[in-house]
Design a protein around this motif. Structure first.
Motif, PDB file in Angstrom:
ATOM      1  N   GLN A 110       0.832  -1.210   0.000  1.00 47.25           N
ATOM      2  CA  GLN A 110       0.000   0.000   0.000  1.00 47.25           C
ATOM      3  C   GLN A 110       0.862   1.254   0.000  1.00 47.25           C
ATOM      4  OE1 GLN A 110      -2.563  -0.281   3.371  1.00 47.25           O
ATOM      5  NE2 GLN A 110      -0.914  -0.477   4.838  1.00 47.25           N
ATOM      6  N   ARG A 167      -1.472   7.139  -0.655  1.00 43.47           N
ATOM      7  CA  ARG A 167      -2.759   7.513  -1.244  1.00 43.47           C
ATOM      8  C   ARG A 167      -3.812   6.426  -1.033  1.00 43.47           C
ATOM      9  NH1 ARG A 167      -1.673   8.922  -7.250  1.00 43.47           N
ATOM     10  NH2 ARG A 167      -0.840   6.845  -7.086  1.00 43.47           N
ATOM     11  N   ILE A 214      -3.821   3.353  -2.019  1.00 42.77           N
ATOM     12  CA  ILE A 214      -3.922   2.301  -3.030  1.00 42.77           C
ATOM     13  C   ILE A 214      -3.355   1.045  -2.394  1.00 42.77           C
ATOM     14  CG2 ILE A 214      -3.103   1.484  -5.257  1.00 42.77           C
ATOM     15  CD1 ILE A 214      -3.109   4.385  -6.201  1.00 42.77           C
ATOM     16  N   GLN A 215      -4.107  -0.046  -2.486  1.00 38.51           N
ATOM     17  CA  GLN A 215      -3.751  -1.239  -1.746  1.00 38.51           C
ATOM     18  C   GLN A 215      -3.915  -2.501  -2.600  1.00 38.51           C
ATOM     19  OE1 GLN A 215      -6.338  -3.045   1.567  1.00 38.51           O
ATOM     20  NE2 GLN A 215      -5.043  -1.541   2.587  1.00 38.51           N
ATOM     21  N   GLY A 265      -3.591  -2.504 -13.447  1.00 37.01           N
ATOM     22  CA  GLY A 265      -2.843  -2.378 -12.209  1.00 37.01           C
ATOM     23  C   GLY A 265      -1.612  -3.258 -12.101  1.00 37.01           C
ATOM     24  N   THR A 282       1.488  -1.100 -11.963  1.00 39.55           N
ATOM     25  CA  THR A 282       1.412  -0.312 -10.726  1.00 39.55           C
ATOM     26  C   THR A 282       1.873  -1.150  -9.544  1.00 39.55           C
ATOM     27  OG1 THR A 282      -0.419   0.985 -11.607  1.00 39.55           O
ATOM     28  CG2 THR A 282      -0.133   0.991  -9.213  1.00 39.55           C
ATOM     29  N   THR A 331     -10.359  -4.877  -9.085  1.00 38.89           N
ATOM     30  CA  THR A 331     -10.279  -3.599  -8.400  1.00 38.89           C
ATOM     31  C   THR A 331     -11.636  -3.178  -7.868  1.00 38.89           C
ATOM     32  OG1 THR A 331      -8.487  -2.941  -9.862  1.00 38.89           O
ATOM     33  CG2 THR A 331      -9.620  -1.177  -8.687  1.00 38.89           C
ATOM     34  N   GLY A 371     -12.470   0.312  -6.182  1.00 37.40           N
ATOM     35  CA  GLY A 371     -11.958   1.606  -5.727  1.00 37.40           C
ATOM     36  C   GLY A 371     -10.447   1.582  -5.670  1.00 37.40           C
ATOM     37  N   LYS A 372      -9.896   1.823  -4.498  1.00 37.41           N
ATOM     38  CA  LYS A 372      -8.444   1.825  -4.327  1.00 37.41           C
ATOM     39  C   LYS A 372      -7.913   0.475  -3.865  1.00 37.41           C
ATOM     40  CE  LYS A 372      -8.122   6.728  -3.361  1.00 37.41           C
ATOM     41  NZ  LYS A 372      -7.573   7.771  -2.505  1.00 37.41           N
ATOM     42  N   TYR A 373      -8.807  -0.509  -3.707  1.00 38.32           N
ATOM     43  CA  TYR A 373      -8.422  -1.819  -3.212  1.00 38.32           C
ATOM     44  C   TYR A 373      -8.323  -2.815  -4.360  1.00 38.32           C
ATOM     45  CZ  TYR A 373      -9.719   0.433   1.103  1.00 38.32           C
ATOM     46  OH  TYR A 373      -9.794   1.317   2.135  1.00 38.32           O
ATOM     47  N   HIS A 374      -7.205  -3.521  -4.401  1.00 41.05           N
ATOM     48  CA  HIS A 374      -6.942  -4.472  -5.470  1.00 41.05           C
ATOM     49  C   HIS A 374      -6.679  -5.852  -4.870  1.00 41.05           C
ATOM     50  CE1 HIS A 374      -6.365  -1.019  -8.165  1.00 41.05           C
ATOM     51  NE2 HIS A 374      -5.683  -0.486  -7.169  1.00 41.05           N
TER      52      HIS A 374
END
Length: 178
Positions: A10, A13, A15-16, A35, A38, A130, A132-135
């Motif tokens: 993480q 920001r 992003i996880q 992602g 990323t 994905t 939101g910000k969770y992957h």
């Protein structure tokens, strides 16, 4: 090396990426902008600088592998998880496969192509999902777990696949498309 490791990557920001490595070889596939790079870049940033704002939580070291020095690093390190992006030149070579097969490390390969020299399981081929910000990682071929309950199998032709199922599964109704 024990091959069940929970990994959480993480950044500041929020992003996880959260997933589990279960075997020596894990494959991450998917379309562009899902992602994959990323994830690789975040792990690379965490390894290169403490001020990057990226943290990795895992019971073993998780490292990004680059072409320079990879042979030395893999032959002399043990007990780590290496993530390798699809731009890694030697990825499909027999020499590189030989090194990773002998290595006492786990490997996450980010690639859209098959790796014929590396014996990975279809159960360890994932794509990034994905919310939101969770992957997280989701199996690409999860439906094959119910294969044993099948009553009918259709093969593409009458060659090796057809012959294999005729020999090893005589109770099934096996048909060829040709």
């Amino acid at each position: 090396m024990e091959t069940k490791h929970d990994i959480l990557v993480q950044n500041k920001r929020a992003i996880q990426f959260k997933f589990t490595v279960k075997r020596k070889f894990t494959i991450i596939r998917g379309n562009s902008a899902t992602g994959k790079t990323t994830l690789f870049q975040m792990i690379s940033d965490a390894n290169s600088s403490r001020i990057s704002g990226v943290t990795i939580s895992c019971d073993v070291p998780v490292k990004a592998l680059y072409e320079s020095g990879n042979k030395y690093e893999l032959e002399n390190e043990a007990g780590s998880i290496y993530i390798i992006d699809e731009d890694f030149g030697p990825l499909k070579s027999k020499d590189f496969a030989s090194i990773v097969l002998k290595s006492d490390n786990c490997f996450i390969f980010i690639t859209r192509e098959s790796l014929p020299c590396i014996p990975y399981s279809y159960r360890e081929i994932y794509e990034i999902k994905t919310s939101g910000k969770y992957h997280s990682l989701e199996n690409v071929y999860s439906a094959y777990d119910t294969f044993e309950d099948s009553k009918k199998i259709v093969t593409e032709d009458e060659d090796s696949g057809f012959q294999y199922y005729q020999y090893f599964s005589p109770r099934l109704n096996i048909q060829s498309l040709t």
